[in-house]
Design a protein around this motif. Structure first.
Motif, PDB file in Angstrom:
ATOM      1  N   TYR A  58       1.029  -1.121   0.272  1.00 17.63           N
ATOM      2  CA  TYR A  58      -0.227   0.133  -0.035  1.00 17.63           C
ATOM      3  C   TYR A  58       0.566   1.446   0.085  1.00 17.63           C
ATOM      4  CZ  TYR A  58      -4.220  -2.055   0.147  1.00 17.63           C
ATOM      5  OH  TYR A  58      -5.289  -3.332  -0.113  1.00 17.63           O
ATOM      6  N   SER A  59       2.037   1.502   0.776  1.00 13.08           N
ATOM      7  CA  SER A  59       3.472   2.222   0.495  1.00 13.08           C
ATOM      8  C   SER A  59       3.481   2.931  -1.060  1.00 13.08           C
ATOM      9  CB  SER A  59       3.862   2.096   1.569  1.00 13.08           C
ATOM     10  OG  SER A  59       5.289   2.677   1.658  1.00 13.08           O
ATOM     11  N   GLN A  60       4.106   1.397  -1.012  1.00 14.34           N
ATOM     12  CA  GLN A  60       4.069   1.685  -3.117  1.00 14.34           C
ATOM     13  C   GLN A  60       2.877   2.379  -3.750  1.00 14.34           C
ATOM     14  OE1 GLN A  60       4.616  -1.882  -4.761  1.00 14.34           O
ATOM     15  NE2 GLN A  60       6.017  -1.111  -6.214  1.00 14.34           N
ATOM     16  N   ILE A  61       2.170   1.542  -4.000  1.00 14.68           N
ATOM     17  CA  ILE A  61       0.883   2.274  -4.169  1.00 14.68           C
ATOM     18  C   ILE A  61       0.060   3.742  -3.695  1.00 14.68           C
ATOM     19  CG2 ILE A  61      -1.655   2.544  -4.672  1.00 14.68           C
ATOM     20  CD1 ILE A  61      -1.868  -1.227  -3.827  1.00 14.68           C
ATOM     21  N   GLY A 111      -7.244   4.157   3.896  1.00 17.77           N
ATOM     22  CA  GLY A 111      -6.761   4.310   2.523  1.00 17.77           C
ATOM     23  C   GLY A 111      -6.503   5.943   1.900  1.00 17.77           C
ATOM     24  N   ALA A 112      -6.770   6.037   0.864  1.00 17.81           N
ATOM     25  CA  ALA A 112      -6.409   6.900   0.143  1.00 17.81           C
ATOM     26  C   ALA A 112      -8.188   8.001   0.273  1.00 17.81           C
ATOM     27  CB  ALA A 112      -6.619   7.580  -1.658  1.00 17.81           C
ATOM     28  N   GLY A 113      -8.784   7.639   0.166  1.00 19.62           N
ATOM     29  CA  GLY A 113      -9.671   8.055   2.318  1.00 19.62           C
ATOM     30  C   GLY A 113     -11.050   8.387   0.899  1.00 19.62           C
ATOM     31  N   ILE A 114     -11.610   7.633  -0.445  1.00 16.56           N
ATOM     32  CA  ILE A 114     -12.390   7.504  -1.144  1.00 16.56           C
ATOM     33  C   ILE A 114     -13.677   8.014  -0.455  1.00 16.56           C
ATOM     34  CG2 ILE A 114     -12.167   4.795  -1.281  1.00 16.56           C
ATOM     35  CD1 ILE A 114     -13.782   5.550  -3.963  1.00 16.56           C
ATOM     36  N   ASP A 115     -14.368   6.753   0.840  1.00 17.47           N
ATOM     37  CA  ASP A 115     -15.148   6.633   1.996  1.00 17.47           C
ATOM     38  C   ASP A 115     -15.296   7.629   2.737  1.00 17.47           C
ATOM     39  OD1 ASP A 115     -15.883   4.496  -0.066  1.00 17.47           O
ATOM     40  OD2 ASP A 115     -14.386   2.980   1.790  1.00 17.47           O
ATOM     41  N   VAL A 116     -13.523   8.656   2.924  1.00 22.04           N
ATOM     42  CA  VAL A 116     -14.174   9.558   4.164  1.00 22.04           C
ATOM     43  C   VAL A 116     -14.964  10.928   3.174  1.00 22.04           C
ATOM     44  CG1 VAL A 116     -12.796  10.930   5.182  1.00 22.04           C
ATOM     45  CG2 VAL A 116     -12.208   8.213   5.003  1.00 22.04           C
ATOM     46  N   MET A 121      -3.085   2.390   8.421  1.00 22.01           N
ATOM     47  CA  MET A 121      -2.201   1.730   9.268  1.00 22.01           C
ATOM     48  C   MET A 121      -0.302   1.976   8.209  1.00 22.01           C
ATOM     49  SD  MET A 121      -1.216  -2.151   9.054  1.00 22.01           S
ATOM     50  CE  MET A 121      -1.082  -3.362   7.544  1.00 22.01           C
ATOM     51  N   THR A 122      -0.709   2.653   7.033  1.00 19.82           N
ATOM     52  CA  THR A 122       0.287   2.953   6.500  1.00 19.82           C
ATOM     53  C   THR A 122       0.676   4.169   5.900  1.00 19.82           C
ATOM     54  OG1 THR A 122      -0.374   0.618   4.625  1.00 19.82           O
ATOM     55  CG2 THR A 122       1.029   2.633   3.955  1.00 19.82           C
ATOM     56  N   GLU A 123       1.526   5.078   6.764  1.00 18.12           N
ATOM     57  CA  GLU A 123       1.794   6.410   6.808  1.00 18.12           C
ATOM     58  C   GLU A 123       1.526   6.989   5.425  1.00 18.12           C
ATOM     59  OE1 GLU A 123       5.849   6.514   8.755  1.00 18.12           O
ATOM     60  OE2 GLU A 123       5.919   8.324   8.693  1.00 18.12           O
ATOM     61  N   GLU A 124       2.162   6.013   4.901  1.00 20.21           N
ATOM     62  CA  GLU A 124       1.710   6.961   2.860  1.00 20.21           C
ATOM     63  C   GLU A 124       1.080   7.235   2.880  1.00 20.21           C
ATOM     64  OE1 GLU A 124       4.146   4.940   3.926  1.00 20.21           O
ATOM     65  OE2 GLU A 124       6.301   5.015   3.346  1.00 20.21           O
ATOM     66  N   MET A 125       0.187   6.270   3.000  1.00 22.43           N
ATOM     67  CA  MET A 125      -1.206   6.662   2.525  1.00 22.43           C
ATOM     68  C   MET A 125      -2.031   8.005   3.671  1.00 22.43           C
ATOM     69  SD  MET A 125      -2.979   4.600   0.310  1.00 22.43           S
ATOM     70  CE  MET A 125      -3.090   3.190  -0.806  1.00 22.43           C
ATOM     71  N   VAL A 126      -1.732   7.971   4.402  1.00 24.99           N
ATOM     72  CA  VAL A 126      -2.362   8.222   5.695  1.00 24.99           C
ATOM     73  C   VAL A 126      -1.174   9.676   4.974  1.00 24.99           C
ATOM     74  CG1 VAL A 126      -1.923   9.714   7.570  1.00 24.99           C
ATOM     75  CG2 VAL A 126      -2.815   6.722   7.260  1.00 24.99           C
TER      76      VAL A 126
END
Ligand SMILES: C[S@@+](CC[C@H](N)C(=O)[O-])C[C@H]1O[C@@H](n2cnc3c(N)ncnc32)[C@H](O)[C@@H]1O
Length: 141
Positions: free
Chosen positions: A14-17, A83-88, A106-111
């Motif tokens: 997920y970090s890579q994504i 994740g990147a926040g679609i539902d948020v 839990m993935t820092e880069e996503m946050v």
């Protein structure tokens, strides 16, 4: 496989994504994956998708939980594995300025990516927190 090792692998992917802003398989050759079309196929409407930041739509989900949640203005929402926040962002549009939405991942880069999107688009009723679902960075109530 031990839980810790599984989580490490999940975080790395997920970090890579998040860093590449792409959910294309890295070893599968050229990618023609259309994230908006995929989102529509799993239940998001064109109208909803047009009202949230495009950066939040990454083709990672399995359905549209907001369509089932019957959210009301002023409510507080917690999204686990945001994740990147679609539902948020969809939830933020529903609860409005008097409501609040917290996305946990839990993935820092996503946050980082999701918080940057929220800032860039001027969302004031949204926050993304780093943390694990098993040990939430959120207090009761
Ligand atoms: C399939 S993606 C879905 C993202 C988003 N909900 C969407 O629909 O685009 C799953 C996300 O959950 C996060 N995640 C997985 N297990 C987690 C856990 N135990 N605690 C917190 N986040 C987790 C991952 O880092 C990833 O960003």
């Amino acid at each position: 496989m031990k839980d810790k090792k599984i989580k490490k692998i999940v975080k790395e992917r997920y970090s890579q994504i998040a860093k590449e802003s792409s959910s294309c398989c890295p070893t599968c050759g050229p990618c023609s994956y259309d994230v908006t079309e995929q989102a529509k196929k799993i239940g998001y409407s064109k109208n909803e998708l047009e009202k949230i930041p495009k950066e939040a739509v990454m083709g990672l989900g399995y359905g549209n939980p907001i369509a089932l949640a019957d959210l009301k203005e002023g409510e507080t929402v917690l999204d686990l594995g945001a994740g990147a926040g679609i539902d948020v962002f969809l939830a933020a549009n529903k609860v409005g300025p008097s409501g609040y939405v917290i996305g946990v991942d839990m993935t820092e880069e996503m946050v980082k990516k999701a918080n940057k999107t929220a800032e860039n688009y001027g969302y004031k009723n949204v926050e993304f927190r780093l943390g694990e679902i098993e040990n939430l960075p959120v207090e009761d109530n």
